[in-house]
Design a protein around this motif. Structure first.
Motif, PDB file in Angstrom:
ATOM      1  N   ASN A 148      22.454 -13.803 -19.812  1.00 40.65           N
ATOM      2  CA  ASN A 148      22.721 -12.381 -19.575  1.00 40.65           C
ATOM      3  C   ASN A 148      23.561 -12.198 -18.326  1.00 40.65           C
ATOM      4  OD1 ASN A 148      21.459  -9.844 -17.841  1.00 40.65           O
ATOM      5  ND2 ASN A 148      21.851  -9.328 -19.976  1.00 40.65           N
ATOM      6  N   LEU A 149      24.456 -11.245 -18.371  1.00 35.58           N
ATOM      7  CA  LEU A 149      25.237 -10.879 -17.187  1.00 35.58           C
ATOM      8  C   LEU A 149      25.212  -9.368 -17.048  1.00 35.58           C
ATOM      9  CD1 LEU A 149      28.581 -12.288 -15.930  1.00 35.58           C
ATOM     10  CD2 LEU A 149      28.288  -9.827 -16.120  1.00 35.58           C
ATOM     11  N   GLN A 150      24.886  -8.889 -15.841  1.00 36.74           N
ATOM     12  CA  GLN A 150      24.894  -7.465 -15.543  1.00 36.74           C
ATOM     13  C   GLN A 150      25.847  -7.210 -14.386  1.00 36.74           C
ATOM     14  OE1 GLN A 150      20.882  -6.195 -14.764  1.00 36.74           O
ATOM     15  NE2 GLN A 150      20.129  -6.832 -16.762  1.00 36.74           N
ATOM     16  N   GLN A 151      26.687  -6.216 -14.547  1.00 37.24           N
ATOM     17  CA  GLN A 151      27.591  -5.844 -13.476  1.00 37.24           C
ATOM     18  C   GLN A 151      27.830  -4.347 -13.530  1.00 37.24           C
ATOM     19  OE1 GLN A 151      30.873  -8.481 -14.262  1.00 37.24           O
ATOM     20  NE2 GLN A 151      31.790  -7.157 -15.811  1.00 37.24           N
ATOM     21  N   TYR A 152      28.263  -3.810 -12.387  1.00 37.44           N
ATOM     22  CA  TYR A 152      28.401  -2.364 -12.259  1.00 37.44           C
ATOM     23  C   TYR A 152      29.853  -1.999 -11.973  1.00 37.44           C
ATOM     24  CZ  TYR A 152      23.341  -2.001 -12.119  1.00 37.44           C
ATOM     25  OH  TYR A 152      22.009  -2.061 -12.441  1.00 37.44           O
ATOM     26  N   GLY A 153      30.341  -1.063 -12.755  1.00 37.70           N
ATOM     27  CA  GLY A 153      31.626  -0.440 -12.507  1.00 37.70           C
ATOM     28  C   GLY A 153      31.362   1.052 -12.464  1.00 37.70           C
ATOM     29  N   GLN A 154      31.942   1.798 -13.381  1.00 34.83           N
ATOM     30  CA  GLN A 154      31.627   3.217 -13.493  1.00 34.83           C
ATOM     31  C   GLN A 154      30.223   3.409 -14.046  1.00 34.83           C
ATOM     32  OE1 GLN A 154      34.786   4.951 -15.785  1.00 34.83           O
ATOM     33  NE2 GLN A 154      36.114   5.163 -13.982  1.00 34.83           N
ATOM     34  N   ARG A 155      29.698   2.407 -14.665  1.00 33.83           N
ATOM     35  CA  ARG A 155      28.327   2.385 -15.187  1.00 33.83           C
ATOM     36  C   ARG A 155      27.855   0.953 -15.182  1.00 33.83           C
ATOM     37  NH1 ARG A 155      28.283   0.290 -20.295  1.00 33.83           N
ATOM     38  NH2 ARG A 155      30.234   0.296 -21.484  1.00 33.83           N
ATOM     39  N   LYS A 156      26.606   0.753 -15.620  1.00 34.59           N
ATOM     40  CA  LYS A 156      26.071  -0.603 -15.724  1.00 34.59           C
ATOM     41  C   LYS A 156      26.582  -1.243 -17.023  1.00 34.59           C
ATOM     42  CE  LYS A 156      21.759  -3.148 -16.285  1.00 34.59           C
ATOM     43  NZ  LYS A 156      20.296  -3.048 -16.436  1.00 34.59           N
ATOM     44  N   TYR A 157      27.085  -2.451 -16.896  1.00 29.46           N
ATOM     45  CA  TYR A 157      27.512  -3.219 -18.056  1.00 29.46           C
ATOM     46  C   TYR A 157      26.536  -4.385 -18.248  1.00 29.46           C
ATOM     47  CZ  TYR A 157      31.892  -0.694 -17.469  1.00 29.46           C
ATOM     48  OH  TYR A 157      32.830   0.295 -17.350  1.00 29.46           O
ATOM     49  N   ASP A 158      26.110  -4.591 -19.470  1.00 29.11           N
ATOM     50  CA  ASP A 158      25.078  -5.569 -19.792  1.00 29.11           C
ATOM     51  C   ASP A 158      25.582  -6.421 -20.954  1.00 29.11           C
ATOM     52  OD1 ASP A 158      21.462  -5.152 -20.377  1.00 29.11           O
ATOM     53  OD2 ASP A 158      22.644  -6.793 -19.539  1.00 29.11           O
ATOM     54  N   PHE A 159      25.738  -7.723 -20.729  1.00 30.82           N
ATOM     55  CA  PHE A 159      26.279  -8.611 -21.753  1.00 30.82           C
ATOM     56  C   PHE A 159      25.286  -9.721 -22.067  1.00 30.82           C
ATOM     57  CE2 PHE A 159      30.370  -6.667 -21.646  1.00 30.82           C
ATOM     58  CZ  PHE A 159      30.582  -6.309 -20.326  1.00 30.82           C
ATOM     59  N   TRP A 160      25.293 -10.167 -23.338  1.00 29.57           N
ATOM     60  CA  TRP A 160      24.377 -11.214 -23.796  1.00 29.57           C
ATOM     61  C   TRP A 160      25.147 -12.305 -24.529  1.00 29.57           C
ATOM     62  CZ3 TRP A 160      19.286 -11.279 -22.527  1.00 29.57           C
ATOM     63  CH2 TRP A 160      18.728 -10.090 -22.040  1.00 29.57           C
ATOM     64  N   GLY A 161      24.663 -13.529 -24.395  1.00 27.40           N
ATOM     65  CA  GLY A 161      25.165 -14.623 -25.196  1.00 27.40           C
ATOM     66  C   GLY A 161      24.447 -14.668 -26.530  1.00 27.40           C
ATOM     67  N   GLN A 162      24.829 -15.648 -27.343  1.00 30.75           N
ATOM     68  CA  GLN A 162      24.279 -15.734 -28.697  1.00 30.75           C
ATOM     69  C   GLN A 162      22.949 -16.471 -28.738  1.00 30.75           C
ATOM     70  OE1 GLN A 162      26.512 -17.777 -27.501  1.00 30.75           O
ATOM     71  NE2 GLN A 162      25.833 -19.819 -28.108  1.00 30.75           N
TER      72      GLN A 162
END
Length: 116
Positions: free
Chosen positions: A94-108
């Motif tokens: 998982n990767l979480q980062q913040y720009g204009q909002r929170k972005y949350d990404f997942w691997g398979q």
């Protein structure tokens, strides 16, 4: 967009070790938090460990002293020692980062199976 690709899962016996890797590509911000989560059949996904871009790490109580998380800017690792059958699960990056909002990404996900 960010893509996450895990590798390193497999079948091991209790007491053995595995090392998982997660490679991030795409628009990765310099400040973020990466983490490993796991899910076994019939259970909810649970936190294993997280690590910030500054290197601060946190672990679930169940893996403290056995697992070690590390990273560079775009690759994260999970060294898993003294594996137990209860560690059997699909492990997700998982990767979480913040720009204009929170972005949350997942691997398979990558399967880890520990036999007794």
């Amino acid at each position: 967009q960010v893509q996450l690709v895990e590798s390193g899962g497999g079948l091991v016996q209790a007491g053995e070790s595995l090392r998982l890797s997660c490679a991030a590509s795409g628009r990765v911000f310099s400040a973020n938090v990466m983490g490993w989560y796991r899910q076994s059949p019939g259970k909810q996904r649970e936190l294993v460990a997280t690590i910030s871009s500054g290197g601060s790490a946190n672990y679930a109580d169940s893996v403290k002293g056995r697992f070690a998380i590390s990273r560079d800017r775009v690759t994260m690792y999970l060294q898993m020692n003294s594996l137990k059958p209860d560690d059997t699960a699909v492990y997700y990056c998982n990767l979480q980062q913040y720009g204009q909002r929170k972005y949350d990404f997942w691997g398979q996900g990558t399967q880890v199976t520990v036999s007794s």
